[in-house]
Design a protein around this motif. Sequence first.
Motif, mmCIF file in Angstrom:
data_model
loop_
_atom_site.group_PDB
_atom_site.id
_atom_site.type_symbol
_atom_site.label_atom_id
_atom_site.label_comp_id
_atom_site.label_asym_id
_atom_site.label_seq_id
_atom_site.Cartn_x
_atom_site.Cartn_y
_atom_site.Cartn_z
ATOM 1 N N GLY A 258 43.871 40.554 44.216
ATOM 2 C CA GLY A 258 44.627 39.564 43.456
ATOM 3 C C GLY A 258 43.778 38.656 42.585
ATOM 4 O O GLY A 258 44.257 38.115 41.593
ATOM 5 N N ASP A 259 42.492 38.488 42.944
ATOM 6 C CA ASP A 259 41.642 37.617 42.144
ATOM 7 C C ASP A 259 41.209 38.268 40.842
ATOM 8 O O ASP A 259 40.759 37.605 39.920
ATOM 9 C CB ASP A 259 40.389 37.218 42.941
ATOM 10 C CG ASP A 259 40.757 36.302 44.100
ATOM 11 O OD1 ASP A 259 41.874 35.744 44.066
ATOM 12 O OD2 ASP A 259 39.942 36.154 45.018
ATOM 13 N N PHE A 260 41.309 39.599 40.779
ATOM 14 C CA PHE A 260 40.839 40.295 39.582
ATOM 15 C C PHE A 260 41.984 40.782 38.705
ATOM 16 O O PHE A 260 41.882 40.791 37.494
ATOM 17 C CB PHE A 260 39.978 41.502 39.967
ATOM 18 C CG PHE A 260 38.883 41.161 40.921
ATOM 19 C CD1 PHE A 260 37.739 40.517 40.458
ATOM 20 C CD2 PHE A 260 38.995 41.436 42.267
ATOM 21 C CE1 PHE A 260 36.729 40.177 41.330
ATOM 22 C CE2 PHE A 260 37.986 41.100 43.146
ATOM 23 C CZ PHE A 260 36.845 40.466 42.680
ATOM 24 N N LEU A 261 43.055 41.216 39.324
ATOM 25 C CA LEU A 261 44.159 41.823 38.578
ATOM 26 C C LEU A 261 45.483 41.376 39.170
ATOM 27 O O LEU A 261 45.582 41.134 40.368
ATOM 28 C CB LEU A 261 44.082 43.360 38.678
ATOM 29 C CG LEU A 261 42.942 44.058 37.943
ATOM 30 C CD1 LEU A 261 42.918 45.531 38.315
ATOM 31 C CD2 LEU A 261 43.090 43.899 36.448
ATOM 32 N N ASP A 262 46.538 41.307 38.319
ATOM 33 C CA ASP A 262 47.847 40.996 38.890
ATOM 34 C C ASP A 262 48.520 42.281 39.368
ATOM 35 O O ASP A 262 48.010 43.387 39.190
ATOM 36 C CB ASP A 262 48.720 40.215 37.892
ATOM 37 C CG ASP A 262 49.029 41.018 36.644
ATOM 38 O OD1 ASP A 262 48.577 42.165 36.541
ATOM 39 O OD2 ASP A 262 49.720 40.473 35.766
ATOM 40 N N ALA A 265 49.133 45.175 36.906
ATOM 41 C CA ALA A 265 47.887 45.813 36.490
ATOM 42 C C ALA A 265 47.346 46.703 37.597
ATOM 43 O O ALA A 265 46.819 47.789 37.328
ATOM 44 C CB ALA A 265 46.866 44.752 36.088
#
Lengths: 286, 293
Positions: A258-262, A265
């Motif tokens: 979750g910190d990199f992509l929603d 995505a």
Amino acid sequence: MLYLELFTQGLVQGSIYALIAVGLTLVYGLLRILHVAHAGLFTLGGYLGVLITNQTGSLGLALVVSMIVVGVLGMAIYRLCYQPILDKPPYVALIASIGLFIAMEEIYRIVFGPFGISYENPPLQDSLPIAGMYIKSGEAVTAIGALALIGILALLATKTRFGTAWRATVTDPEMAESFGINPVKVRYMNFFIGSALAGAAGVMVALLNNLVEPTMGSVPSYKALAIIVLGGLGDVRGTLIAALALGVVEAFGTIYLGDFLDRDAIAFAFLILVLMIRPQGLFGRA
Amino acid sequence: MTMFEIGAYELTLITTMGIAVTFALSLNLITGFCGQISLGHAAFYGVGAYTSAMLTKAGIPFPLAIIGAAAMASIIGVIVGLASLRVRHDFLAITTMGVGFLFLGIVRTWDFLGAEMGIAGIPGSGLDKSGYAILVIVIAVVVALFSLYVKRSWMGYVFDAIADDEDTARVIGIDVARYKLAAFAMGTALAGVAGALYTHQVRFIDPASFSFVESITVLSMVVIGGIGSVWGVIFAAGVLSVLPQWFQFIDDFKLLVYGALLFAVMRFSPGGVAGMVKALRGDKKNTKKEAAA
């Protein structure tokens, strides 16, 4: 315990994806069209579900009526939109379908307002203790209902005369026709059934979120496209597995990535990754 | 003494139009010429916009930032192109759509790129409003001339063959992969330029400007103009980009109009405006022939 909860959440979400994607995959199997407007029918199902429940107080009645209305509208879309352009290159139907979908979303916005509507007395909000965790009864009903509907569909496809005709038309339309099957009738039925399932999915999502908004079909529509591609385009069993798998991948992905992509995505990164390894989809034939 | 006064509002319209034309022609290279449907073209527009915004904010001069935007968009375009070589037709459409969502996911979550807040305070071009409008128009014209040149060149014929039937093209000895990548490289570079031009016009960008709807909007311009037709696409991009600004009442129904137009054009005239013009001309010629005979 977190794993089990994530897994369950993923399956609930996945069963809704499955309900939407099955209709899409049936259309693709018959006509080779990516039927984007399908998600517009899903949204309509949600609106009808909430409106009818608020009027009559019966969720069951709402479910049945929206499935029928949405199914009939699906047939109308086939007749007015796809049938006249079947002989054109495939992108023609794809783009027409996207146009239709955008227009449908806008019509919902104009008719029902931009902010969405909710249940006056949201049904099935209590929690059930199952296997040491609490599951909202709405979620349980959704997952079981979705799988039951797909089960009925599977029975219909394998045990009835219509089912046989249907599978024959998907496999080889010309051969089916030479055996006296009316492909036009099969297509109408196909659109009716697939659309009715999308309508049911709309009612269920409305129940889970207690909210229906004009754009609620956007994300599921693109996800459902990704799912039928993963499932190998036109392969019903592949679609079911892909839908449940994507639900679970998303549930875990949102926690761990979750910190990199929603969420969206993550779903599409998964899609692209799979297609790079298997360009014909997870279950498609090469 | 000028013949007619052009106000700030008209200059904004002209600039918007020029950017839309450049953006639409960039997609026309990939989808129109080479037959590769892309449902995620806004991602490359976005890559250009974000690159140029970051570069100028870091103090790089505007002209270099535009080149940087084109290069970055093109590099990512070739990577996507390489990945897309493995998939075709409907699979390609969905894969490119996935690329669009992946881009959105990245700019939405990475704080480094402003996340949902976007990037504000982007430096302008250093030109005044009319200077910028002229620059945008010059670039649009150059892109249009380049498109016409490509269309009539050897490469254009090869693209045509690939769009028509990839397998046949391969059989007659065309290196399909190479030309597909060339189309992606050129198309995405130009999309990057369009994105950079947009960035320095509005000087604020956020993920919403590069959503799936934008990808569909630019695809509608190509499709409504007539897939592969340079003049048709210029016309459609020009008209569709300013329609909502001219008529405020259309702005509320912009998407409904786009959607309905897309559907109607595909349903009744899949050749778009260019196809209609061709049909009308053809009819005239035929009537003349009939009259002569």
